[in-house]
Design an enzyme around this catalytic site. Sequence first.
Site, PDB file in Angstrom:
ATOM      1  N   LEU A 101       0.750  -1.342  -0.102  1.00  0.00           N
ATOM      2  CA  LEU A 101       0.015  -0.041   0.042  1.00  0.00           C
ATOM      3  C   LEU A 101       1.185   1.461  -0.535  1.00  0.00           C
ATOM      4  O   LEU A 101       0.198   2.593  -0.664  1.00  0.00           O
ATOM      5  CB  LEU A 101      -0.510  -0.114   1.426  1.00  0.00           C
ATOM      6  CG  LEU A 101      -2.455   0.860   0.918  1.00  0.00           C
ATOM      7  CD1 LEU A 101      -2.932   0.864  -0.514  1.00  0.00           C
ATOM      8  CD2 LEU A 101      -2.708   1.168   2.661  1.00  0.00           C
ATOM      9  N   CYS A 102       2.285   1.110   0.441  1.00  0.00           N
ATOM     10  CA  CYS A 102       3.326   2.357   0.719  1.00  0.00           C
ATOM     11  C   CYS A 102       3.752   2.790  -0.642  1.00  0.00           C
ATOM     12  O   CYS A 102       3.221   3.884  -0.812  1.00  0.00           O
ATOM     13  CB  CYS A 102       3.868   2.128   1.561  1.00  0.00           C
ATOM     14  SG  CYS A 102       5.386   1.097   1.184  1.00  0.00           S
ATOM     15  N   THR A 103       3.588   2.028  -1.878  1.00  0.00           N
ATOM     16  CA  THR A 103       4.165   1.804  -2.528  1.00  0.00           C
ATOM     17  C   THR A 103       2.174   2.489  -4.033  1.00  0.00           C
ATOM     18  O   THR A 103       3.045   3.827  -4.598  1.00  0.00           O
ATOM     19  CB  THR A 103       3.912   0.407  -3.668  1.00  0.00           C
ATOM     20  OG1 THR A 103       5.391   0.458  -3.036  1.00  0.00           O
ATOM     21  CG2 THR A 103       4.430   1.175  -5.262  1.00  0.00           C
TER      22      THR A 103
END
Length: 306
Positions: A152-154
């Site tokens: 999700l951070c990407t």
Amino acid sequence: SGFGKIDVIDMDTIDVSNLNRQFLFRKADVGRPKSTVAAEFIMKRVSGVTVEAHFCPIQDKPADWYRQFQVIVMGLDSIEARRWLNAMACSLVTFEVDMETGQRKPDLTSVIPLVDGGTEGFSGHVRVMYPCVSGCFECTLNLFPPQQAVPLCTIAETPRNAAHCILYAHLIEAPKQFGDEKQDKDDPAYQQWVFQRAEERAAQFNIPGVTLMHTQGVIKNIIPAIASTNAIVAAACANEVFKVLTNCAAYVNNNLMYIGGQGVYAPTFRYERSPECIVCGAGVQVEIASSATLTQLLEQLAADPR
């Protein structure tokens, strides 16, 4: 072939993207139920056959409805749906006890064969299963590769391709816009909303490739389908159904792989039944203290590699 009564069940309606990978639907059918259009097409093309359409999820039908069939063909688009229908077929099997050994044996008159077909690009498979007799779908669940997930951070911080932009709109922006209201991924209006937000996201990071068709594929997890592959696998499924019901020839025992990317290669092999299968077998024994809570039981089950 002698198939006079067929029931077809599907919960989806026809989208424009469906038109290029099969031979039943036409442009005028967009928006109509797939099952209804397929039934109409078959009855118009094949005289003497009756096809009844059911526009609903497979889970809406009770056990008695499934019990009426001689064979069930699974042309499903997810592992979850296959697991559900496999479990339903196994639940219909009744057992009798061998007086000599004391072991339970399935009553073969209650066994409804399953013929499963699926495609992915230029590859496909056909599998014949006899619930509680041969290896069922659940027996071989561990052979499927793990689902690929994007961190999700990407998606939130450093998108690198069009899919990341689409997922950002679908997973991050949509909950902010719509709150707890669950959006229908098949809704054209929602697809258009995600497409527009993904375009804006892609423009911020100078990422090309965001299209409406790509947006539909990402949010619905659509795998590109090839019409010729679908036709080959569908024909193989129909061939196996004919062999199962007429005994005119030996059916596949019990899995056929079609690999058409670099030629025509169709090896067959046998999936073995798992004695510990929780659907068609004896299952597994789990020991837990009588004072344990439901949460502790669930945690233990989740940690158990079996």
